[in-house]
Design a protein around this motif. Sequence first.
Motif, PDB file in Angstrom:
ATOM      1  N   MET A  10       0.841  -1.196   0.000  1.00 14.31           N
ATOM      2  CA  MET A  10       0.000   0.000   0.000  1.00 14.31           C
ATOM      3  C   MET A  10       0.879   1.250   0.000  1.00 14.31           C
ATOM      4  N   GLN A  11       0.535   2.189  -0.860  1.00 12.29           N
ATOM      5  CA  GLN A  11       1.287   3.441  -0.923  1.00 12.29           C
ATOM      6  C   GLN A  11       0.898   4.345   0.234  1.00 12.29           C
ATOM      7  N   GLU A  12       1.839   5.153   0.646  1.00 13.89           N
ATOM      8  CA  GLU A  12       1.570   6.153   1.673  1.00 13.89           C
ATOM      9  C   GLU A  12       1.675   7.531   1.048  1.00 13.89           C
ATOM     10  N   PHE A  13       0.818   8.437   1.508  1.00 19.67           N
ATOM     11  CA  PHE A  13       0.778   9.811   1.009  1.00 19.67           C
ATOM     12  C   PHE A  13       0.783  10.768   2.183  1.00 19.67           C
ATOM     13  N   ASP A  14       1.265  11.985   1.922  1.00 17.15           N
ATOM     14  CA  ASP A  14       1.230  13.014   2.961  1.00 17.15           C
ATOM     15  C   ASP A  14      -0.192  13.504   3.202  1.00 17.15           C
ATOM     16  N   PHE A  15      -0.985  13.585   2.127  1.00 20.14           N
ATOM     17  CA  PHE A  15      -2.351  14.087   2.231  1.00 20.14           C
ATOM     18  C   PHE A  15      -3.290  13.213   1.417  1.00 20.14           C
ATOM     19  N   LEU A  16      -4.482  13.004   1.957  1.00 19.88           N
ATOM     20  CA  LEU A  16      -5.550  12.310   1.266  1.00 19.88           C
ATOM     21  C   LEU A  16      -6.703  13.288   1.133  1.00 19.88           C
ATOM     22  N   VAL A  17      -7.101  13.559  -0.095  1.00 12.86           N
ATOM     23  CA  VAL A  17      -8.206  14.482  -0.362  1.00 12.86           C
ATOM     24  C   VAL A  17      -9.398  13.669  -0.840  1.00 12.86           C
ATOM     25  N   ILE A  18     -10.525  13.854  -0.178  1.00 13.74           N
ATOM     26  CA  ILE A  18     -11.739  13.146  -0.571  1.00 13.74           C
ATOM     27  C   ILE A  18     -12.587  14.103  -1.388  1.00 13.74           C
ATOM     28  N   GLY A  19     -12.784  13.758  -2.651  1.00 14.32           N
ATOM     29  CA  GLY A  19     -13.561  14.585  -3.570  1.00 14.32           C
ATOM     30  C   GLY A  19     -12.651  15.415  -4.455  1.00 14.32           C
ATOM     31  N   SER A  20     -13.049  15.528  -5.714  1.00 11.19           N
ATOM     32  CA  SER A  20     -12.198  16.249  -6.659  1.00 11.19           C
ATOM     33  C   SER A  20     -12.870  17.504  -7.191  1.00 11.19           C
ATOM     34  N   GLY A  21     -13.807  18.029  -6.423  1.00 12.21           N
ATOM     35  CA  GLY A  21     -14.384  19.322  -6.776  1.00 12.21           C
ATOM     36  C   GLY A  21     -13.464  20.404  -6.227  1.00 12.21           C
ATOM     37  N   PRO A  44     -16.631  10.964 -11.918  1.00  9.64           N
ATOM     38  CA  PRO A  44     -15.663  11.670 -12.774  1.00  9.64           C
ATOM     39  C   PRO A  44     -14.988  12.810 -12.007  1.00  9.64           C
ATOM     40  N   LEU A  45     -13.744  13.087 -12.363  1.00  6.13           N
ATOM     41  CA  LEU A  45     -13.025  14.169 -11.698  1.00  6.13           C
ATOM     42  C   LEU A  45     -13.723  15.499 -11.964  1.00  6.13           C
ATOM     43  N   GLY A  46     -13.712  16.349 -10.967  1.00  8.00           N
ATOM     44  CA  GLY A  46     -14.332  17.658 -11.087  1.00  8.00           C
ATOM     45  C   GLY A  46     -15.483  17.851 -10.124  1.00  8.00           C
ATOM     46  N   GLY A  47     -15.955  16.780  -9.544  1.00  6.55           N
ATOM     47  CA  GLY A  47     -17.010  16.879  -8.546  1.00  6.55           C
ATOM     48  C   GLY A  47     -18.383  17.170  -9.130  1.00  6.55           C
ATOM     49  N   THR A  48     -19.315  17.412  -8.239  1.00  8.83           N
ATOM     50  CA  THR A  48     -20.713  17.624  -8.619  1.00  8.83           C
ATOM     51  C   THR A  48     -20.896  18.876  -9.469  1.00  8.83           C
ATOM     52  N   CYS A  49     -20.263  19.968  -9.097  1.00 10.90           N
ATOM     53  CA  CYS A  49     -20.468  21.229  -9.810  1.00 10.90           C
ATOM     54  C   CYS A  49     -20.119  21.094 -11.290  1.00 10.90           C
ATOM     55  N   LEU A  50     -18.986  20.501 -11.582  1.00 15.63           N
ATOM     56  CA  LEU A  50     -18.574  20.358 -12.979  1.00 15.63           C
ATOM     57  C   LEU A  50     -19.426  19.341 -13.718  1.00 15.63           C
ATOM     58  N   ASN A  51     -19.693  18.216 -13.118  1.00 15.72           N
ATOM     59  CA  ASN A  51     -20.279  17.090 -13.845  1.00 15.72           C
ATOM     60  C   ASN A  51     -21.798  17.030 -13.841  1.00 15.72           C
ATOM     61  N   ARG A  52     -22.441  17.487 -12.765  1.00 18.13           N
ATOM     62  CA  ARG A  52     -23.894  17.348 -12.689  1.00 18.13           C
ATOM     63  C   ARG A  52     -24.597  18.582 -12.175  1.00 18.13           C
ATOM     64  N   GLY A  53     -23.859  19.596 -11.813  1.00 14.06           N
ATOM     65  CA  GLY A  53     -24.471  20.735 -11.133  1.00 14.06           C
ATOM     66  C   GLY A  53     -24.406  22.032 -11.894  1.00 14.06           C
TER      67      GLY A  53
END
Length: 106
Positions: A10-21, A44-53
């Motif tokens: 398993m890779q380790e990261f400094d930061f984990l971001v949930i959601g790509s909006g 899809p990347l971009g979150g709700t605003c870009l893709n469905r909002g």
Amino acid sequence: MTVGSVSPDMQEFDFLVIGSGSGLDVANAMAGRGNSVAIVEEGPLGGTCLNRGCIPSKKLLYHAEVMETIERADEFGIDAEVTGVDFDDIVRKVNEDVSGSSESIR
């Protein structure tokens, strides 16, 4: 694998971001500071605003505003009328624009 266990590869990261909006702003800022960042996104990347909002909605509304302007052309001394609307084509183009924006984020 059981819940809570960690795979040896398993890779380790400094930061984990949930959601790509708007989470992309945080991801970019942290990556720009040299941190490793992982983004978790269900759709899809971009979150709700870009893709469905907001963005697809505003793109569709713009077409309606143009049509309304044409229908009111006589107020400007212009003789014009709307003789047809290719709604399928409008929706297809909006979806293509949104998909292209989502792909460009990758």
